[in-house]
Design a protein around this motif. Structure first.
Motif, PDB file in Angstrom:
ATOM      1  N   THR A 129       1.988 -29.203  82.135  1.00 33.49           N
ATOM      2  CA  THR A 129       2.735 -28.248  81.398  1.00 33.49           C
ATOM      3  C   THR A 129       1.913 -27.318  80.310  1.00 33.49           C
ATOM      4  OG1 THR A 129       4.887 -29.724  81.425  1.00 33.49           O
ATOM      5  CG2 THR A 129       4.942 -28.622  79.756  1.00 33.49           C
TER       6      THR A 129
ATOM      7  N   GLN B  99      17.905 -22.644  80.486  1.00 32.46           N
ATOM      8  CA  GLN B  99      18.092 -23.110  81.759  1.00 32.46           C
ATOM      9  C   GLN B  99      19.220 -23.028  82.770  1.00 32.46           C
ATOM     10  OE1 GLN B  99      16.673 -27.691  82.008  1.00 32.46           O
ATOM     11  NE2 GLN B  99      17.651 -27.824  84.102  1.00 32.46           N
TER      12      GLN B  99
ATOM     13  N   HIS C 122      18.925 -26.081  87.408  1.00 31.35           N
ATOM     14  CA  HIS C 122      17.830 -26.809  87.210  1.00 31.35           C
ATOM     15  C   HIS C 122      15.812 -25.896  87.094  1.00 31.35           C
ATOM     16  CE1 HIS C 122      19.872 -30.292  87.755  1.00 31.35           C
ATOM     17  NE2 HIS C 122      20.601 -29.455  88.930  1.00 31.35           N
ATOM     18  N   PHE C 123      16.268 -24.509  86.750  1.00 29.66           N
ATOM     19  CA  PHE C 123      15.206 -24.045  86.818  1.00 29.66           C
ATOM     20  C   PHE C 123      15.315 -22.844  85.020  1.00 29.66           C
ATOM     21  CE2 PHE C 123      15.266 -24.599  90.831  1.00 29.66           C
ATOM     22  CZ  PHE C 123      13.399 -25.280  90.733  1.00 29.66           C
TER      23      PHE C 123
ATOM     24  N   THR D 110       9.699 -18.158  87.639  1.00 29.08           N
ATOM     25  CA  THR D 110      10.027 -19.715  87.533  1.00 29.08           C
ATOM     26  C   THR D 110       9.189 -20.558  87.019  1.00 29.08           C
ATOM     27  OG1 THR D 110      10.835 -20.291  88.886  1.00 29.08           O
ATOM     28  CG2 THR D 110      12.366 -18.882  88.081  1.00 29.08           C
TER      29      THR D 110
ATOM     30  N   THR E  91      10.118 -25.666  85.604  1.00 32.31           N
ATOM     31  CA  THR E  91      11.366 -26.367  86.063  1.00 32.31           C
ATOM     32  C   THR E  91      12.104 -27.044  85.131  1.00 32.31           C
ATOM     33  OG1 THR E  91      10.152 -28.546  85.917  1.00 32.31           O
ATOM     34  CG2 THR E  91      10.515 -27.278  87.993  1.00 32.31           C
TER      35      THR E  91
ATOM     36  N   HIS F  86      12.403 -29.340  83.268  1.00 35.09           N
ATOM     37  CA  HIS F  86      11.257 -30.611  83.233  1.00 35.09           C
ATOM     38  C   HIS F  86      10.418 -30.324  82.403  1.00 35.09           C
ATOM     39  CE1 HIS F  86       9.787 -34.467  82.294  1.00 35.09           C
ATOM     40  NE2 HIS F  86       8.938 -33.696  82.947  1.00 35.09           N
ATOM     41  N   GLU F  87       9.800 -29.135  83.055  1.00 25.40           N
ATOM     42  CA  GLU F  87       8.942 -28.248  82.543  1.00 25.40           C
ATOM     43  C   GLU F  87       9.591 -27.655  81.199  1.00 25.40           C
ATOM     44  OE1 GLU F  87       5.398 -27.598  85.995  1.00 25.40           O
ATOM     45  OE2 GLU F  87       7.127 -25.724  85.851  1.00 25.40           O
TER      46      GLU F  87
END
Length: 110
Positions: free
Chosen positions: A17, A40, A43-44, A63, A65, A67-68
């Motif tokens: 990350t 977001q 999911h991106f 892009t 994610t 999560h990142e």
């Protein structure tokens, strides 16, 4: 100014990350402008460079994610940040902005 001392060797799971963040921060330095991480969607998060003099013109860079993006927000703080990534120091201001109907986070290199 918030100081986060997070070298890649020390943080383990945060390594990828932090490297992703550093790559986009480096782009903002090379190409000019502020890094913008859009809200977001599916999911991106879109990553853009904005003209440093105004936010009206965004240039798509790629892009990451969701999560990142969440991890970047967890690792950094609103306001001033000083983060060590792989032995390099990064100083920037993180702030929340709005573009039309979307929220975004900007990272302005110092």
């Amino acid at each position: 100014m918030v100081t986060t001392r997070a070298s890649c060797r020390a943080v383990g799971k945060d390594e990828k990350t932090l490297i992703v963040l550093s790559e986009y921060l480096d782009l903002s330095l090379v190409k000019g402008g502020n890094l913008v991480m859009m809200q977001q969607c599916a999911h991106f998060c879109g990553m853009y460079l904005a003209n440093a003099k105004g936010r009206s013109l965004l240039h798509f860079q790629g892009t990451i994610t969701g999560h990142e993006a969440s991890e970047i927000l967890r690792i950094t703080k609103d306001g001033g940040n000083a983060v060590d990534i792989a032995g390099r120091g990064y100083r920037f201001v993180r702030s929340l902005v709005s573009f039309e109907d979307r929220s975004a986070v900007t990272f302005q290199r110092l």
